[in-house]
Design a protein around this motif. Sequence first.
Motif, PDB file in Angstrom:
ATOM      1  N   ALA A  80       0.837  -1.206   0.000  1.00  0.00           N
ATOM      2  CA  ALA A  80       0.000   0.000   0.000  1.00  0.00           C
ATOM      3  C   ALA A  80       0.869   1.252   0.000  1.00  0.00           C
ATOM      4  O   ALA A  80       0.583   2.222  -0.717  1.00  0.00           O
ATOM      5  CB  ALA A  80      -0.930   0.002   1.209  1.00  0.00           C
ATOM      6  N   SER A  83      -4.106   1.548  -3.227  1.00  0.00           N
ATOM      7  CA  SER A  83      -3.361   1.861  -2.012  1.00  0.00           C
ATOM      8  C   SER A  83      -4.300   1.980  -0.808  1.00  0.00           C
ATOM      9  O   SER A  83      -4.035   1.404   0.253  1.00  0.00           O
ATOM     10  CB  SER A  83      -2.574   3.163  -2.203  1.00  0.00           C
ATOM     11  OG  SER A  83      -1.838   3.475  -1.057  1.00  0.00           O
ATOM     12  N   LEU A  93      -5.669  -1.513   0.189  1.00  0.00           N
ATOM     13  CA  LEU A  93      -4.699  -2.328   0.923  1.00  0.00           C
ATOM     14  C   LEU A  93      -4.437  -1.764   2.318  1.00  0.00           C
ATOM     15  O   LEU A  93      -4.272  -2.523   3.283  1.00  0.00           O
ATOM     16  CB  LEU A  93      -3.399  -2.450   0.136  1.00  0.00           C
ATOM     17  CG  LEU A  93      -3.503  -3.238  -1.170  1.00  0.00           C
ATOM     18  CD1 LEU A  93      -2.188  -3.199  -1.932  1.00  0.00           C
ATOM     19  CD2 LEU A  93      -3.937  -4.673  -0.907  1.00  0.00           C
ATOM     20  N   TRP A 115       2.257   3.797   6.509  1.00  0.00           N
ATOM     21  CA  TRP A 115       1.811   4.027   5.131  1.00  0.00           C
ATOM     22  C   TRP A 115       2.267   5.388   4.626  1.00  0.00           C
ATOM     23  O   TRP A 115       2.843   5.507   3.552  1.00  0.00           O
ATOM     24  CB  TRP A 115       0.285   3.904   5.082  1.00  0.00           C
ATOM     25  CG  TRP A 115      -0.359   4.141   3.765  1.00  0.00           C
ATOM     26  CD1 TRP A 115      -0.324   3.338   2.666  1.00  0.00           C
ATOM     27  CD2 TRP A 115      -1.177   5.257   3.404  1.00  0.00           C
ATOM     28  NE1 TRP A 115      -1.071   3.886   1.651  1.00  0.00           N
ATOM     29  CE2 TRP A 115      -1.610   5.056   2.085  1.00  0.00           C
ATOM     30  CE3 TRP A 115      -1.606   6.391   4.090  1.00  0.00           C
ATOM     31  CZ2 TRP A 115      -2.437   5.968   1.430  1.00  0.00           C
ATOM     32  CZ3 TRP A 115      -2.421   7.286   3.435  1.00  0.00           C
ATOM     33  CH2 TRP A 115      -2.832   7.069   2.112  1.00  0.00           C
TER      34      TRP A 115
END
Length: 106
Positions: free
Chosen positions: A9, A42, A45, A62
């Motif tokens: 991600a 992205s 995930l 992230w």
Amino acid sequence: MAWFVLAIAGLLEVVWAYAMKLSDGFTRLVPSLVTGAAMIASFALLSWSMRVLPLGTAYTVWTGIGALGAFAVGVIGLGEPANALRLVAAALILAGLVLMKLATPG
């Protein structure tokens, strides 16, 4: 598995940031489509990884992967400056990611 999904991600965040730069303000079709597709993947995930990982950890990692990746793409691929202060800032982000990972079970 959640950490692996979170890493993917984060890498997709780098893809959409770079594609957004190439889209020239969403005036170029292909980079604009890549931006949208990479964003959706992205976020999906990231959402999946949050089923296992704490919110603060997942979101921090992230965004950190995205920030470091975008910085690297900018420096390596786009010729942006890599002065000492920017490198220290990137190192601090990386240190924060490592500490977040070490502080989170699983």
